[in-house]
Design a protein around this motif. Structure first.
Motif, PDB file in Angstrom:
ATOM      1  N   ALA A 180      56.013  51.104  65.803  1.00  0.00           N
ATOM      2  CA  ALA A 180      56.999  50.520  66.727  1.00  0.00           C
ATOM      3  C   ALA A 180      56.356  49.646  67.802  1.00  0.00           C
ATOM      4  CB  ALA A 180      57.805  51.638  67.382  1.00  0.00           C
ATOM      5  N   TRP A 181      55.043  49.761  68.030  1.00  0.00           N
ATOM      6  CA  TRP A 181      54.359  48.957  69.049  1.00  0.00           C
ATOM      7  C   TRP A 181      53.824  47.641  68.502  1.00  0.00           C
ATOM      8  CZ3 TRP A 181      50.443  52.960  71.520  1.00  0.00           C
ATOM      9  CH2 TRP A 181      51.161  54.054  72.039  1.00  0.00           C
ATOM     10  N   ARG A 182      53.581  47.585  67.229  1.00  0.00           N
ATOM     11  CA  ARG A 182      52.776  46.514  66.634  1.00  0.00           C
ATOM     12  C   ARG A 182      53.422  45.140  66.755  1.00  0.00           C
ATOM     13  NH1 ARG A 182      50.651  49.543  61.104  1.00  0.00           N
ATOM     14  NH2 ARG A 182      50.234  51.556  62.128  1.00  0.00           N
ATOM     15  N   GLY A 183      52.598  44.191  67.179  1.00  0.00           N
ATOM     16  CA  GLY A 183      53.046  42.810  67.314  1.00  0.00           C
ATOM     17  C   GLY A 183      53.785  42.509  68.602  1.00  0.00           C
ATOM     18  N   LEU A 184      53.980  43.524  69.436  1.00  0.00           N
ATOM     19  CA  LEU A 184      54.725  43.315  70.687  1.00  0.00           C
ATOM     20  C   LEU A 184      53.769  42.937  71.820  1.00  0.00           C
ATOM     21  CD1 LEU A 184      57.215  46.327  70.573  1.00  0.00           C
ATOM     22  CD2 LEU A 184      57.534  43.995  69.711  1.00  0.00           C
ATOM     23  N   CYS A 244      49.983  44.751  71.571  1.00  0.00           N
ATOM     24  CA  CYS A 244      49.523  45.620  70.502  1.00  0.00           C
ATOM     25  C   CYS A 244      49.333  44.738  69.275  1.00  0.00           C
ATOM     26  CB  CYS A 244      50.528  46.730  70.195  1.00  0.00           C
ATOM     27  SG  CYS A 244      49.957  47.874  68.898  1.00  0.00           S
ATOM     28  N   HIS A 245      48.169  44.802  68.681  1.00  0.00           N
ATOM     29  CA  HIS A 245      47.870  43.958  67.528  1.00  0.00           C
ATOM     30  C   HIS A 245      48.776  44.325  66.346  1.00  0.00           C
ATOM     31  CE1 HIS A 245      45.571  42.090  64.270  1.00  0.00           C
ATOM     32  NE2 HIS A 245      44.998  41.357  65.214  1.00  0.00           N
ATOM     33  N   PRO A 246      49.228  43.344  65.577  1.00  0.00           N
ATOM     34  CA  PRO A 246      50.124  43.619  64.443  1.00  0.00           C
ATOM     35  C   PRO A 246      49.558  44.604  63.416  1.00  0.00           C
ATOM     36  CG  PRO A 246      50.117  41.269  64.932  1.00  0.00           C
ATOM     37  CD  PRO A 246      49.049  41.883  65.782  1.00  0.00           C
ATOM     38  N   SER A 247      48.243  44.681  63.288  1.00  0.00           N
ATOM     39  CA  SER A 247      47.657  45.602  62.315  1.00  0.00           C
ATOM     40  C   SER A 247      47.474  47.014  62.859  1.00  0.00           C
ATOM     41  CB  SER A 247      46.312  45.067  61.821  1.00  0.00           C
ATOM     42  OG  SER A 247      45.364  45.036  62.871  1.00  0.00           O
ATOM     43  N   GLY A 248      47.759  47.218  64.139  1.00  0.00           N
ATOM     44  CA  GLY A 248      47.737  48.560  64.718  1.00  0.00           C
ATOM     45  C   GLY A 248      46.369  49.146  64.985  1.00  0.00           C
ATOM     46  N   PHE A 249      45.341  48.276  65.209  1.00  0.00           N
ATOM     47  CA  PHE A 249      44.015  48.833  65.476  1.00  0.00           C
ATOM     48  C   PHE A 249      43.617  48.735  66.941  1.00  0.00           C
ATOM     49  CE2 PHE A 249      42.785  44.431  65.326  1.00  0.00           C
ATOM     50  CZ  PHE A 249      41.619  44.329  66.076  1.00  0.00           C
ATOM     51  N   ILE A 250      44.341  47.942  67.744  1.00  0.00           N
ATOM     52  CA  ILE A 250      44.000  47.797  69.153  1.00  0.00           C
ATOM     53  C   ILE A 250      45.239  47.425  69.949  1.00  0.00           C
ATOM     54  CG2 ILE A 250      43.389  45.346  68.976  1.00  0.00           C
ATOM     55  CD1 ILE A 250      41.080  45.927  70.959  1.00  0.00           C
ATOM     56  N   CYS A 251      45.290  47.925  71.180  1.00  0.00           N
ATOM     57  CA  CYS A 251      46.339  47.528  72.112  1.00  0.00           C
ATOM     58  C   CYS A 251      45.715  47.499  73.499  1.00  0.00           C
ATOM     59  CB  CYS A 251      47.537  48.471  72.060  1.00  0.00           C
ATOM     60  SG  CYS A 251      47.174  50.190  72.478  1.00  0.00           S
ATOM     61  N   GLY A 252      46.462  47.010  74.478  1.00  0.00           N
ATOM     62  CA  GLY A 252      45.882  46.890  75.801  1.00  0.00           C
ATOM     63  C   GLY A 252      46.886  47.025  76.917  1.00  0.00           C
ATOM     64  N   ALA A 253      46.367  47.364  78.095  1.00  0.00           N
ATOM     65  CA  ALA A 253      47.165  47.469  79.308  1.00  0.00           C
ATOM     66  C   ALA A 253      46.330  46.926  80.456  1.00  0.00           C
ATOM     67  CB  ALA A 253      47.571  48.919  79.568  1.00  0.00           C
ATOM     68  N   ARG A 254      46.959  46.806  81.627  1.00  0.00           N
ATOM     69  CA  ARG A 254      46.240  46.244  82.765  1.00  0.00           C
ATOM     70  C   ARG A 254      45.516  47.294  83.597  1.00  0.00           C
ATOM     71  NH1 ARG A 254      50.464  42.626  81.995  1.00  0.00           N
ATOM     72  NH2 ARG A 254      49.675  40.494  81.702  1.00  0.00           N
ATOM     73  N   SER A 255      45.670  48.542  83.262  1.00  0.00           N
ATOM     74  CA  SER A 255      44.979  49.601  84.010  1.00  0.00           C
ATOM     75  C   SER A 255      44.364  50.603  83.052  1.00  0.00           C
ATOM     76  CB  SER A 255      45.948  50.325  84.944  1.00  0.00           C
ATOM     77  OG  SER A 255      46.925  51.033  84.191  1.00  0.00           O
ATOM     78  N   GLN A 256      43.294  51.254  83.524  1.00  0.00           N
ATOM     79  CA  GLN A 256      42.642  52.259  82.714  1.00  0.00           C
ATOM     80  C   GLN A 256      43.583  53.415  82.404  1.00  0.00           C
ATOM     81  OE1 GLN A 256      39.776  55.587  84.002  1.00  0.00           O
ATOM     82  NE2 GLN A 256      38.408  53.842  83.669  1.00  0.00           N
ATOM     83  N   GLY A 257      44.325  53.831  83.408  1.00  0.00           N
ATOM     84  CA  GLY A 257      45.231  54.957  83.220  1.00  0.00           C
ATOM     85  C   GLY A 257      46.249  54.697  82.129  1.00  0.00           C
ATOM     86  N   SER A 258      46.809  53.488  82.112  1.00  0.00           N
ATOM     87  CA  SER A 258      47.792  53.173  81.080  1.00  0.00           C
ATOM     88  C   SER A 258      47.146  53.111  79.699  1.00  0.00           C
ATOM     89  CB  SER A 258      48.476  51.843  81.397  1.00  0.00           C
ATOM     90  OG  SER A 258      49.335  51.981  82.516  1.00  0.00           O
TER      91      SER A 258
END
Length: 295
Positions: free
Chosen positions: A248-252, A269-283
């Motif tokens: 549900a996260w992929r490609g968004l 979140c990368h479409p292949s589901g291997f990496i995602c990111g946020a602006r803070s470490q906690g997130s």
């Protein structure tokens, strides 16, 4: 101290052996010759002389009963010299290296960089046109050149040292990275998630350090403006994932990703589901926890 190798055409093993000795021992008299009287009177002889006797400083490998590594691979002159003098040269190649890293870096260089020269010199591995051994041999003067072989050898040795220094410093960086990753793993609240305070190569530590439970690694980008949540592959250099990020996260991106993931500062979140990111470490940590919990 007098050190001798053969005169005439040179190869990568004698060029690199000289480079190692030059940094390990400092100033010495260096002679390239096939004169047996000069060879016999030398303190160290490599790649010539017909004798392998380290206790007497004799490092030839051109004989029937030639010296071999534990796995049976024949040594070349640089393999022998690196074995006995590499640790002495490393502090010059990598200023500031500590005793705790010395053996690790020595082993890394021996098992990769030096071994390939041993293999090429002894004809036990295929050598492409771009192989380091052939690049060094290209320094031999052509038939119509006015340059002497001795001058060309020193030029080749300077080139070889630059490559070896970079390789040693890269190995040192990798050894430090492994130490930092293992420290982060020991401090982790959950063995499935580790948090690094900087971007560094972590995959080698995962597999060499036996981090079999690890599913996600959290680390920042170069300028600390974003934090990544990266899945762990099932084996080195694999594109697979021990646990993929939720479908549900992929490609968004941005707001859509933040809403789907249940955080307020999501980036992508990368479409292949291997990496995602946020602006803070906690997130970023929460993204890993949510992925483990099933999204």
């Amino acid at each position: 101290m007098r050190i001798v190798t053969h005169s005439g055409t040179f190869h990568a093993d004698d060029v690199f052996a000289y480079s190692v000795l030059r940094d390990a021992l400092g100033a010495f008299e260096f002679i390239r010759t096939r004169d047996m009287a000069m060879i016999d009177s030398a303190d160290i002889v490599f790649d010539v002389g017909g004798i392998y006797e380290p206790a007497k400083g004799r490092y030839d490998h051109h004989m029937r009963d030639l010296p071999r590594r534990e796995d049976g691979t024949p040594y070349s002159s640089v393999g022998l010299v690196w074995r006995d003098y590499g640790r002495m040269a490393l502090p010059r190649f990598v200023p500031g290296i500590g005793e705790d890293m010395l053996d690790s870096v020595w082993q890394d260089i021996d098992a990769t960089f030096i071994l390939t020269i041993d293999q090429a010199d002894n004809g036990v591995a295929t050598v492409s046109q771009s192989h380091l051994a052939l690049l060094v041999e290209a320094f031999n003067p052509p038939w119509d050149s006015g340059q002497s072989y001795d001058d060309a050898f020193v030029e080749a040795a300077d080139f070889a040292r630059g490559i070896l220094v970079r390789a040693c410093r890269q190995a040192y960086a990798e050894a430090k990275a492994l130490s930092l990753v293992m420290a982060a793993a020991r401090q982790a609240r959950d063995p499935r998630v580790i948090v690094l305070d900087r971007k560094l190569p972590w995959e080698k530590a995962v597999f060499e350090g036996g981090l079999s439970d690890l599913l996600f690694v959290i680390y920042p980008n170069e300028d600390l403006t974003a934090w990544y949540c990266r899945t762990i592959p099932p084996e080195p250099s694999s594109f697979g994932q021990r646990l993929s990020l939720p479908e549900a996260w992929r490609g968004l991106q941005e707001a859509e990703f933040s809403k789907a993931a249940g955080i307020n500062d999501g980036v992508f979140c990368h479409p292949s589901g291997f990496i995602c990111g946020a602006r803070s470490q906690g997130s970023a940590v929460r993204l890993a926890e949510k992925a483990i919990a099933g999204g």
